[in-house]
Enzyme design. Structure first.
Site, PDB file in Angstrom:
ATOM      1  N   HIS A 219      34.563 -63.080  70.776  1.00 48.62           N
ATOM      2  CA  HIS A 219      33.237 -63.294  71.365  1.00 48.62           C
ATOM      3  C   HIS A 219      32.238 -62.300  70.792  1.00 48.62           C
ATOM      4  O   HIS A 219      31.270 -61.936  71.456  1.00 48.62           O
ATOM      5  CB  HIS A 219      33.294 -63.153  72.882  1.00 48.62           C
ATOM      6  CG  HIS A 219      34.223 -64.124  73.522  1.00 48.62           C
ATOM      7  ND1 HIS A 219      35.492 -63.797  73.914  1.00 48.62           N
ATOM      8  CD2 HIS A 219      34.059 -65.435  73.815  1.00 48.62           C
ATOM      9  CE1 HIS A 219      36.088 -64.855  74.421  1.00 48.62           C
ATOM     10  NE2 HIS A 219      35.242 -65.867  74.373  1.00 48.62           N
ATOM     11  N   THR A 443      30.773 -64.750  84.087  1.00 49.53           N
ATOM     12  CA  THR A 443      30.952 -63.910  85.268  1.00 49.53           C
ATOM     13  C   THR A 443      29.653 -63.788  86.047  1.00 49.53           C
ATOM     14  O   THR A 443      29.635 -63.900  87.284  1.00 49.53           O
ATOM     15  CB  THR A 443      31.444 -62.519  84.857  1.00 49.53           C
ATOM     16  OG1 THR A 443      32.647 -62.646  84.087  1.00 49.53           O
ATOM     17  CG2 THR A 443      31.718 -61.647  86.067  1.00 49.53           C
ATOM     18  N   ASP A 555      25.441 -50.276  81.894  1.00 51.05           N
ATOM     19  CA  ASP A 555      25.988 -51.613  82.041  1.00 51.05           C
ATOM     20  C   ASP A 555      24.855 -52.628  82.083  1.00 51.05           C
ATOM     21  O   ASP A 555      23.854 -52.440  82.789  1.00 51.05           O
ATOM     22  CB  ASP A 555      26.800 -51.707  83.326  1.00 51.05           C
ATOM     23  CG  ASP A 555      27.324 -53.107  83.566  1.00 51.05           C
ATOM     24  OD1 ASP A 555      28.179 -53.552  82.778  1.00 51.05           O
ATOM     25  OD2 ASP A 555      26.861 -53.757  84.526  1.00 51.05           O
ATOM     26  N   GLY A 557      24.815 -55.682  83.351  1.00 48.91           N
ATOM     27  CA  GLY A 557      24.684 -56.318  84.655  1.00 48.91           C
ATOM     28  C   GLY A 557      23.995 -55.434  85.671  1.00 48.91           C
ATOM     29  O   GLY A 557      23.172 -55.904  86.470  1.00 48.91           O
TER      30      GLY A 557
END
Length: 577
Positions: A219, A443, A555, A557
Site C-alpha cells: 500500500h 479504518t 498521527d 487520524g
C-alpha cells in the site's frame, strides 16, 4: 499508472466499469456495489469465497474472480478497505446457500469492515467464516505472526481456498484448508521506487538513487531497511534466505510466486527467477507450478516480492487444480465458466441503493440543532479539503498516504447525505454516518461512521441539545470507537486526540463555561494532544511495522480529529444563542 485518468476521485469507479465491460463472460458487477461476482452467478449448494481489499493491486482482486478461484471480489478506493456496506452487498450477491468465506489481507480497516459485514450477514442467518492472510515476514516476528500483513501470499491462499470450494468441500473444510495454507505461506519483498496515487505529483515514498528498500508493503508503505544497489544474484539471495529461515520442519514441496509490483518488467522478473530457482533447489526445495509475473501489484511501484507456500499432499492438489478467471488460467477448468446459474434471492436484493436516514418525527429543538449539525459538516469538509495534502504527507511517513483523500470522500458524502435528510439530530447524523462509512472505507470510514452514529443516537430526535448531553454523547462516541477498533490510548491513533477533548470539555462545562467557549478550549486540547502523538510509537494499523519511522511525525487520524473539532467549535459559536 497515474498518467491515465479523468477525475482522480472517480479512478476506482471508472476502473470497475471498464473491467466489467472487458470481461462480461467472466464477471458481472453487483448492482450498487464496488465489486463483482462470477458471471454465472452463485451456485446453489457451493461454498462461496469472497475476497477483497483496496484497489490498486490488480489482478487482485477482481481479476481472480472465476471458476476455481473466487466467487466474488469487493474493491475499496485505492489502498483503502472497502466499506462494510460494500462487503455486505457483494457477499450477499455471491452467497449460494452453503455459507461464505470472507478473505482479505491482515489490515486494520479490512478486519473491521469485513467483520462488521459478517456480523450483519450472520444476523440474517448466513454462516460466515473469516480468513485473513498474514504472510509478510517483514512486518512482525514469527512469534507474533498474527500481526503480520497480508501481501502477495494472499494469491496462493485464495487459489487454494477457491479450489477447495470448487470441488465441493463444506464450509468448515474450506476454512480449515485456507487457514492451513496461510500458516504455511511466507513472503518478503524489495522496492526500487515508490508508487503514485492517481492525480498526485509525487510518489508516496522515495527510494534513494542506487538504493533499494527491503520489506515493503503493498500500500505504498516503505520498506523496513535500505541497502545499496546489488546485482540480481544478491537480490535473489536476500529474498530467499529469510523465507527459508521460517521453513517448517520436513517441508520440501512449495508453491512459489515471484511477484511484480507494477513497474518491474517481466523480463526483469524472469532474470531474477533464473537466480532464485537454483537457490531453492540447492536448499532442497521442489517448486510446484511456480508463477512469475504480476499477481498482487501496488499501482506503479517498482519492485517485486517472493512468496513460498509449503505444500502437503492436500494443499499440493488444490494448488495444481484448474482455474479460469480473467487474469489467471490453469488447466482445463469446468465448462461451467460461461453457464448462467439461477441468481439467489439475496443477489437480487443487493441492488437497493443506500437509504439515507429516514425522516423520523422530530421535536422543534432537535430540528433547530440539526441545522447546526449541517453547518458543522460543511465546515468539517472544508477544513479537511484544505489540509488534504498535509494529511496525506503525514500518513505516508509510515502508512499508505490515503488518510486525507479518504476523509475528504467520506465528509463530502456525509455532507450531501445530511443536506438531503430531514428531521432531527439523530436522523441527520445517522444519514451522515452511513454515507461517510460507505464512501470513506478503511479504518477511518468505519470508526468515524460509528462515532457520528453513536453521537446521533445519544442525542435523539426529540430533546434540545444541552451542553451536558452533547458532552456525554461525544464521550459515548469515543468509547464506541475504542471498543470496536480495539486500540488503546497511547497507540498513536485518533483516540489520542478525542479522549483529551472529551476530558477537557467535561472540565470546562463543570467550571461553568458556555458550550461554545468550552468546546473551543477542548478543541485546543485535542490539537495539542494530536501534536504530542509525534512522540508516540504506533502499536496498531499499517504504521505499526514501520513504528520507528513515525517518531517525530504526528498521527494523521489524530491531526484530522483536531482540525475537525476546532471547526465544529466555530460552527457552535456562529449559532450561539
Amino acid at each position: 499508472m497515474t498518467k491515465i485518468y479523468n477525475d482522480p476521485a472517480e479512478f476506482k469507479n471508472e476502473v470497475i466499469n471498464g473491467f466489467a465491460l472487458a470481461y462480461p463472460d467472466y464477471v458481472r458487477q453487483v448492482p450498487g456495489a464496488s465489486g463483482f461476482i462470477r458471471a454465472a452467478g452463485p451456485r446453489a449448494g457451493k461454498v462461496s469465497l469472497v475476497v477483497g481489499g483496496g484497489s490498486g493491486h490488480y489482478p487482485s482482486y477482481s481479476g481472480v474472480t472465476g471458476v476455481g478461484f473466487a466467487d466474488g471480489a469487493v474493491l475499496g478506493d485505492v489502498f483503502t478497505s472497502p466499506s462494510t456496506e460494500q462487503v455486505y452487498r457483494v457477499a450477499r450477491a455471491a452467497h449460494g446457500g452453503a455459507g461464505l468465506v470472507l478473505a482479505f489481507g491482515n489490515y486494520a480497516g479490512d478486519r473491521l469492515n469485513f467483520a462488521a459485514a459478517a456480523d450483519r450477514l450472520r444476523a440474517e442467518g448466513v454462516d460466515v467464516r473469516i480468513v485473513y492472510v498474514t504472510d509478510d515476514i517483514a512486518s512482525a516476528p514469527a512469534a507474533e505472526a498474527d500481526k503480520r500483513r497480508g501481501i502477495a501470499g494472499t494469491f496462493t491462499v485464495y487459489k487454494i481456498g477457491g479450489a477447495a470450494a470448487e470441488r465441493g468441500d463444506d464450509l468448515g473444510t474450506v476454512e480449515r484448508i485456507m487457514r492451513a495454507a496461510n500458516a504455511r505461506t511466507f513472503s518478503f519483498g524489495v522496492a526500487f521506487a515508490g508508487c503514485t496515487f492517481p492525480g498526485q505529483p509525487s510518489p508516496l515514498f522515495a527510494v534513494a538513487e542506487r538504493k533499494m528498500d527491503f520489506g515493503l508493503g503493498i500500500h505504498g508503505e516503505p520498506g523496513v531497511r535500505s541497502d545499496a544497489w546489488m546485482p540480481a544474484a544478491d537480490i535473489a539471495a536476500a529474498l530467499v534466505a529469510p523465507l527459508l529461515a521460517e521453513r517448517p520442519e520436513g517441508a520440501r514441496r512449495a508453491a512459489v510466486l515471484l511477484n511484480g509490483l507494477g513497474a518491474t518488467k517481466y523480463e526483469e522478473l524472469f532474470l531474477l527467477w533464473n537466480n532464485v530457482r537454483p537457490l531453492l533447489l540447492d536448499a532442497g526445495v521442489e517448486p510446484v507450478m511456480p508463477e512469475v509475473g504480476e499477481l498482487v501489484t501496488s499501482l506503479d511501484m517498482a519492485g517485486c516480492s517472493l512468496s513460498i507456500t509449503w505444500l502437503d499432499d492436500e494443499l499440493d492438489e488444490l494448488w495444481r487444480a484448474p482455474a479460469q478467471t480473467p487474469a489467471f488460467r490453469r488447466g482445463n477448468a469446468p465448462t461451467a465458466t460461461f453457464e448462467r446459474y439461477a441468481v439467489s434471492g439475496g443477489a437480487a436484493e443487493v441492488g437497493q441503493a443506500l437509504v439515507a436516514g429516514t425522516a423520523a418525527q422530530a421535536g422543534p429543538d432537535s430540528e433547530r440543532a440539526a441545522v447546526v449539525v449541517r453547518d458543522a459538516l460543511r465546515a468539517m469538509t472544508a477544513v479537511v479539503v484544505e489540509h488534504e495534502d498535509e494529511l496525506a504527507r503525514i500518513d505516508a511517513v509510515a502508512g499508505d498516504g490515503d488518510h486525507g483523500s479518504g476523509m475528504v470522500r467520506g465528509l463530502r458524502a456525509a455532507e450531501e447525505a445530511a443536506e438531503a435528510a430531514g428531521g432531527g439530530v439523530e436522523t441527520v447524523l445517522t444519514a451522515a454516518a452511513s454515507a461517510f462509512g460507505d464512501r470513506a472505507g478503511g479504518t477511518s470510514g468505519v470508526l468515524w461512521s460509528l462515532f457520528l452514529r453513536t453521537i446521533g443516537q445519544s442525542l435523539g430526535n426529540d430533546e434540545a441539545v444541552e451542553p451536558a448531553r452533547l458532552a456525554r454523547a461525544v464521550r459515548r462516541g469515543a468509547e464506541a470507537m475504542k471498543d470496536f477498533g480495539g486500540a488503546e490510548l497511547g497507540d498513536k491513533t485518533m483516540l489520542d486526540a478525542v479522549f483529551p477533548f472529551a476530558d477537557a470539555l467535561d472540565a470546562q462545562l463543570d467550571e461553568g463555561s458556555a458550550l461554545a467557549e468550552a468546546w473551543a478550549a477542548a478543541a485546543r486540547s485535542a490539537v495539542e494532544a494530536a501534536v504530542a502523538t509525534s512522540h508516540l510509537v504506533p502499536k496498531v494499523g499499517r504504521a505499526r511495522p514501520l513504528a520507528e519511522r513515525s517518531i517525530g511525525s504526528p498521527d494523521a487520524g489524530a491531526t484530522s480529529m483536531g482540525l475537525i473539532l476546532t471547526v465544529v467549535g466555530d460552527a457552535l459559536a456562529r449559532h450561539r444563542g
